[in-house]
Structures are given as structure tokens and as C-alpha cells.
Design an enzyme around this catalytic site. Structure first.
Site, short mmCIF file in Angstrom:
data_model
loop_
_atom_site.label_atom_id
_atom_site.label_comp_id
_atom_site.label_asym_id
_atom_site.label_seq_id
_atom_site.Cartn_x
_atom_site.Cartn_y
_atom_site.Cartn_z
N GLU A 70 9.50 -21.56 -0.91
CA GLU A 70 10.47 -22.49 -1.49
C GLU A 70 11.67 -21.63 -1.84
O GLU A 70 11.65 -20.89 -2.82
CB GLU A 70 9.87 -23.19 -2.70
CG GLU A 70 10.75 -24.28 -3.28
CD GLU A 70 11.62 -23.77 -4.42
OE1 GLU A 70 12.84 -23.62 -4.17
OE2 GLU A 70 11.10 -23.50 -5.49
N CYS A 100 17.36 -23.42 -8.04
CA CYS A 100 17.27 -23.48 -6.58
C CYS A 100 17.75 -24.83 -6.05
O CYS A 100 18.11 -24.94 -4.88
CB CYS A 100 15.85 -23.20 -6.12
SG CYS A 100 14.62 -24.32 -6.82
#
Length: 714
Positions: free
Chosen positions: A262, A301
């Protein structure tokens, strides 16, 4: 303004093979606000091969527990950690994060434990394995069948986490792995490891999780990846560049070890062409972009890096953003009047500034200091020794030909505005990020929303449509939820974290089991049509949940369907469909005759198998998988076989005093020629005896529900 006293220097320890390993010396970490020494970390002396072997051995005990048992442990752990959250908030400020930032990380992480506990008890059987999909009949006579099963991998889930969410990032990986029956070895990023270690220290002290379920490495990972075996797996969160290096580690490649990445991505938010400055959506867009720039000082993120706006709206958006960001107070995040803290370290600030200089080759700074302009006054903190950076917005006037804004991520309070002229251009710009974790579309025009969502869906893991209708309940552009996918294609890593029960399945091995129906039913503990059944003189509805066994069955008496049945049912329900009541129309229809209502058949079947007296069966809980297979006409005779398919124990909820479980029954209605005419599953709520898990119904369930709705956002 006085500087607060020097905090005690922490020595975060590793916890491996049942022991704490505290460093005597090692890397010194500085706090993000005043630049003072805050912790010393090292993994010197840790035997990584032994740690992995220890986890694999401990996993054998973990796999013996059922999904529901593990879920209850996770709920108990969540309650335990929530009681100690203020200890975590005290360390949170040292990372540069405000209390609001910490709420997302700390209570969001704990909320994820609550969510996975609930999902597991609601959606998974109380077993050590998970039947997956339907039974496949492989032979004409029905004596050879198959079904897929999911079983825990017999290795260790190695979880490498980023610095920005030291609590949530750890717990959102731990939760699905633990529910699946896989032990975890956590490797947090060094910058904020002292907060992650504090939480792990409490988890170990609680004694709630079986020993070996969780290990922690606080320093350098050394040769950890060299000792992975085929049953192990790796989950990584961090930069795309680091993910690309790790996933091609020779041992990972040679042993085909699953690697879930991720990675940070250049996420976009699109302001619709139809939106005008006076519309609610315009204000929502501006506030969302400002929130994503300043939340965690932009170190997320999922943060909005590329706001896409109609070209004729650029000036209005810049003016509105400048006004919104001017309200942001910057400084010591432990202060109540500070809305944005610092980046995690001076080194991280330097990296952001270097990226800003590169972005400046194709974009102009229009808001904030960044590298060029002035700087705001700090409310506490040290401008030089701390890691502060003002919110910065750039404008790339020709984004379709630019490269930097689509390739370079300044992982801080930075976003680059990009004008577009058509929806096709907006879609193209969003895709130029080469794969993103999250995008948002802000518009009240449903056609516009449809075009944008479907246009960018292939390159994104999650898309939020934000408008005046859902704004009050929306969790926002950058908030992953335990129930939803947290991942994305391409640059975002190609991985898939959380996603509800899919996150649990990710930690399990899928195997196809072929056998005869009775053997397969014994293995899966679910009745399969065609398997042997057990019949006795006691009606199955006279048995308690504990007494009922999978395969218990009742074959009812027969009943011949009459014209009066059909007429009376039509009169009772008002269903006068021609196939039931119109003799001429029915003869011209697909059946060639009048037929009984489908719902009459299942009602008649209930009359055949129900035991009417009060007893262990408390209520009909639902009906699933109903299929009408063959028509039943006047003069046809039906009877029903009812068989216990599976049992689902229910936990006591607040206010409940009668322990219950759900029994799923498989019903088959056949005619006089033994031809199947209808099939379905019935759920009944059945009283059960108390067991070891039935304590007093505490208010924690309410806290659990609140945490799912509020805290499980990070």
C-alpha cells in the site's frame, strides 16, 4: 515563549520469542516539535530467524481457535486499549501530530479492532475454516461434489508500517491477520516507533491475545526477509520506491511469498464542471482540500495532492483556499489552539522542500511559504529545530503536458492545483497519477458524477462522491474504513488492505475439496443436499440450539393442492395474477394450466414442518436463497424435507438475558414424483444454554458501535 521541559528519553524495546529486548544504545530520535532527543532505538541482538520460527510455532495454537473466539479476544483488546488511550495521546504530540490527528490514528486504530470483531462474528462461522462459495456438483448422480475452503496460512504475517500512523497502521493490519488465525510480526517505521511500542507493550501486558500472536521489532529489520518461508506473507505500507525494492527481494521472489503493498500515491480531487462558487459543493471542495493539506501536516498516503478544477474556476478556488488556509494555526500540537503540527522530522521537511523545488519547474506557488514565500508565526515549537512547514499550494497551468506534478509527491502540506477544460480532460489528468489509493469527485450533478467515477475507476482503489446530500455523514476523502478496500493499482502498489472480510481471506489459503456429499458435509460442518441425514422421534423444533445437530432432518406429511387453496390464498393476499386465477389466461401462458402461488407453497410447507407449541424456537429470523424450480398445479401433492444446515451462536447484547443462536435450515419441497419444486434456507432464532462467553451484557457493545461509526476512520 518558554520551551517545555525535556521529555524522558524513551528506549522502545523489541518483543520477540516471548521476550523484551531493550537497546542500550542505538539510533537517537528527535521530537518533531522542538528537535529534542526523545528515544533511542536498536534491534541489535534480535535473532530474526528465531522470531519467525517462534511465530510459526505459536500460530498452531492460534489456529485452533475459531473465528468467533478470536473476534471476542479482539473486542476485549479494543476495550482494554481504549481505556489507556490518553497514554498514547501524550506520546502522539511528540510525533508532530495534533490531538485531532491522533484521534484518527489512535481511536481510529482501536475502532478498526472493534469493526473486525463485529464483522467476524456477523459474517463468519464459529469455525476454524471458512467454506467459500457454493457446492459444485461434479457428477450426474450427485455422489461427487466439491467446495472451496479457506484455511489459515501456517506462517507469520510480517507487517512493515509507515511512520505517519503508528497505531492505526499497525492495528489495521493486525486485525484481519489475527481473525484469520495468523500471528503478526510488526516492524514500525523508526520515526514514530515509540508510540507503536507503547501500544504493543499494553497488548502484551493485557494477556488477552495468545502468546506469539504479536511480535515487534523496533529497530533495523536486518536479515528478516532472508528467513521467510512459503507460508509467510508480507504487508508493506510506505513509499512506492521502497515497495518496489522490497517486493523483488530474492527470497520473496524465489519462494513466491505474497507481498501486499500500500504505497503513497498522487491522489486527485475533482471539482465538477457544473459547480459554481455559490453552490454548497464549492465550499465542500475547498474545505476538503484544505483539510487534506493540513491533516497530519499532509503526511497521509491518501491526501489530496492534485486538486482538479475547471479552468474558469481557478481564481475563485485559489482565493477561497487562501482564506481557508489562513485560519490554520501552526505550532506545538499539544496546545488546544494549534490546528496543524509539524512534519515527523527535519529530514522529512528537507525531502519535502527538495520536491517542492522540482515541482516549481512546472508550477508556481500561489499560497503559502514553501521554499519561496514568508512563514507564519508559530504557536509554540521551534522553527529551526522542529519540522514545521507552512501549507503550500502550487498552480500548474498546463497539467496535460507537465510531468512533475503527476510523478513527484511532496509528502507534506502541499498540493498542486490543475485546471481542466472538459470532463475527458479531468479523467485523463486523474489517470496521469498512474494509479491512486483514493480520489474524490465533488458535484451535485449525477450525470457528471457517473462520467467521472466510471472514467477513473480503473486506476483507483476508492472513489468518494461528495455533495450536499452526503456531506454530513461522509468520512471524507482521506479516511479509509475497515469495511472498504484500502489499496489501489499501479503506483499505489497493487495491494488490498482491509476491505472487510476480504482482508481476512487475504491471510488464508484457498483449497478445493472433492468428496461425496456426506463426507464433504462432515468436513465443512454444513449440510449439503444429497448428504445423509439424521431423523428421530423428537421434532427438530423441540430441540434447543445446543441439542440440534447439523444434519438433523424432518420429512413432513403430504398435502394435495386444491383449487380452493389457490382461490383462498389469492383472496387473502390480493395476488390475483392470471397464472393462478384465470383459467383461460393460464392455459395460454407458459405453464399451460393454473398453478399455485409460489408463496403459497412456502406457506404450506411451514404448516407442514412447524411445531406450533411454545418452545426453544423463538422466531423466524429470515429466509434466503429462495428458488421456485417447477410449477405446482391443482391436484399435485407436495411434502417438505427440513434439514439443519448450520448453526450460528449469537452473543448476548445489552439488555438481553436469553442466550440464543441462529439455526439455518435447508428446505426442499418436492411433488408426488419426487421432483424438486422449491428450495430455500430458513433462519430461526433458537434458545441456547449459557456458556463461558456469556458474561453480563456490558455497555461495551455500545462503545463498539460508536467506535465503528466514528473511530474507525484513518
Amino acid at each position: 515563549m518558554t520551551t517545555p521541559p525535556q521529555p524522558q528519553i524513551l528506549r522502545p524495546a523489541s518483543y520477540v520469542y516471548g521476550q523484551w529486548h531493550a537497546p542500550k544504545d542505538g539510533q537517537t530520535l528527535l521530537d518533531a516539535v522542538y528537535g529534542r532527543p526523545v528515544a533511542v532505538i536498536s534491534s541489535k541482538g534480535v535473532d530474526f530467524a528465531q522470531a519467525l520460527a517462534y511465530g510459526r510455532e505459536a500460530g498452531a495454537q492460534l489456529r485452533k481457535l475459531t473465528f468467533h473466539t478470536r473476534a471476542r479476544m479482539l473486542k476485549a483488546l479494543a476495550n482494554y486499549l481504549m481505556e489507556r488511550k490518553e497514554d498514547y495521546y501524550a506520546l502522539n504530540a511528540l510525533t508532530g501530530a495534533t490531538r485531532r490527528d491522533g484521534w484518527v490514528d489512535i481511536e481510529g486504530g482501536i475502532g478498526t479492532l472493534f469493526s473486525y470483531s463485529s464483522m467476524a462474528r456477523r459474517e463468519l462461522p464459529d469455525e476454524r475454516f471458512l467454506p467459500d462459495g457454493k457446492v459444485e456438483v461434479l457428477g450426474k448422480a450427485g455422489t461427487f461434489v466439491a467446495r472451496h475452503l479457506l484455511v489459515p496460512r501456517e506462517g507469520v504475517a510480517v507487517q512493515i508500517n509507515a511512520y505517519n500512523f503508528p497505531v492505526w497502521g499497525m492495528l489495521e493490519k493486525l486485525a484481519p491477520a489475527f481473525i484469520a488465525g495468523m500471528p503478526s510480526l510488526v516492524k514500525p517505521a523508526p520515526q514514530t516507533v515509540y508510540l507503536a511500542e507503547r501500544v504493543v507493550r499494553d497488548i502484551i501486558a493485557s494477556g488477552i491475545l495468545p502468546e506469539g500472536s504479536l511480535q515487534l521489532v523496533t529497530g533495523d529489520p536486518g536479515d528478516l526477509l532472508d528467513h521467510l518461508l512459503e507460508q509467510d506473507m508480507v504487508a508493506f505500507t510506505g513509499s512506492a520506491a521502497t515497495a518496489n525494492k522490497l517486493k523483488v527481494h530474492p527470497n520473496i521472489v524465489a519462494r513466491s511469498i505474497p507481498f501486499n503493498a500500500e504505497a503513497d500515491s498522487l491522489n486527485a480531487s475533482v471539482l465538477g464542471l457544473s459547480v459554481q462558487p455559490e453552490d454548497p459543493e464549492f465550499t465542500l471542495f475547498v474545505k476538503e482540500v484544505a483539510r487534506e493539506i493540513t491533516g497530519k501536516a499532509g503526511q497521509k498516503c491518501t491526501a489530496i495532492r492534485r486538486p482538479l478544477v475547471p479552468r474558469n474556476m481557478v481564481d475563485a478556488v485559489v482565493d477561497a483556499l487562501r482564506k481557508e488556509l489562513s485560519k490554520v494555526t501552526i505550532g506545538d500540537p499539544s496546545r488546544d489552539d494549534v490546528r496543524m503540527g509539524a512534519l515527523v522530522s527535519v529530514e522529512q521537511r528537507q525531502r519535502v522542500q527538495e520536491t517542492l523545488e522540482k515541482l516549481g519547474q512546472e508550477a508556481d506557488i500561489v499560497i503559502g511559504g514553501g521554499v519561496i514565500g514568508g512563514q507564519s508565526d508559530l504557536l509554540g515549537g521551534d522553527r529551526e529545530k522542529g519540522a514545521f512547514l507552512d501549507p503550500t499550494v502550487l498552480l500548474c497551468r498546463d497539467p496535460l503536458t507537465a510531468r512533475g506534478p503527476h510523478e513527484l509527491e511532496a509528502f507534506g502540506p502541499v498540493a498542486t492545483l490543475m485546471p481542466y477544460d472538459s470532463l475527458d480532460d479531468a479523467i485523463k489528468l486523474a489517470k496521469m497519477g498512474r494509479g491512486s489509493l483514493a480520489a474524490s469527485v465533488v458535484t451535485f450533478d449525477r450525470h457528471e458524477a457517473t462520467e467521472l467515477v466510471l472514467g477513473i475507476a480503473s486506476t483507483h482503489g476508492r472513489v468518494l462522491v461528495l455533495n450536499r446530500t452526503d456531506a454530513k455523514e461522509s468520512t471524507g476523502h482521506g479516511s479509509p474504513l475497515p469495511q472498504l478496500l484500502h489499496g489501489g493499482p499501479g503506483r499505489a502498489g497493487g495491494g488490498a488492505e482491509m476491505a472487510g472480510i476480504a482482508g481476512v481471506k487475504h491471510h488464508m489459503n484457498k483449497v478445493a475439496v472433492q468428496a461425496d456429499p456426506t463426507t464433504l458435509a462432515a468436513i465443512t460442518r454444513e449440510h449439503i443436499p444429497g448428504a445423509e441425514v439424521q431423523e428421530d422421534t423428537v421434532h427438530p423444533f423441540r430441540k434447543s440450539f445446543d441439542q440440534i445437530q447439523v444434519g438433523d432432518s424432518l420429512l413432513t406429511h403430504r398435502r394435495t393442492v386444491t383449487e380452493a387453496d389457490i382461490v383462498n390464498f389469492a383472496a387473502l393476499t390480493g395476488d390475483h395474477f392470471y397464472a393462478h386465477v384465470d383459467d383461460i389466461g393460464a392455459k395460454e401462458g407458459i405453464f399451460g394450466k393454473r398453478v399455485a402461488h409460489g408463496y403459497f407453497l412456502i406457506s404450506a410447507a411451514a404448516g407442514q414442518f412447524v411445531s406450533p407449541a411454545p418452545g426453544p424456537v423463538l422466531a423466524n429470523y429470515g429466509l434466503e436463497n429462495l428458488r421456485f424450480v417447477e410449477p405446482v398445479g391443482i391436484g399435485d401433492t407436495i411434502r417438505t424435507r427440513l434439514t439443519c444446515k448450520r448453526k450460528i451462536r449469537k452473543d448476548l447484547r445489552p439488555g438481553e438475558t436469553r442466550p440464543t443462536g441462529v439455526v439455518e435450515w435447508h428446505a426442499e419441497i418436492r411433488n408426488q414424483d419426487e421432483v424438486l419444486v422449491a428450495t430455500y434456507d430458513i433462519l430461526t432464532l433458537v434458545e441456547r444454554g449459557r456458556d463461558e462467553f456469556d458474561g453480563p451484557a456490558e455497555d461495551a457493545e455500545g462503545g463498539e458501535q460508536r467506535a465503528e461509526g466514528e473511530g474507525a476512520k484513518a
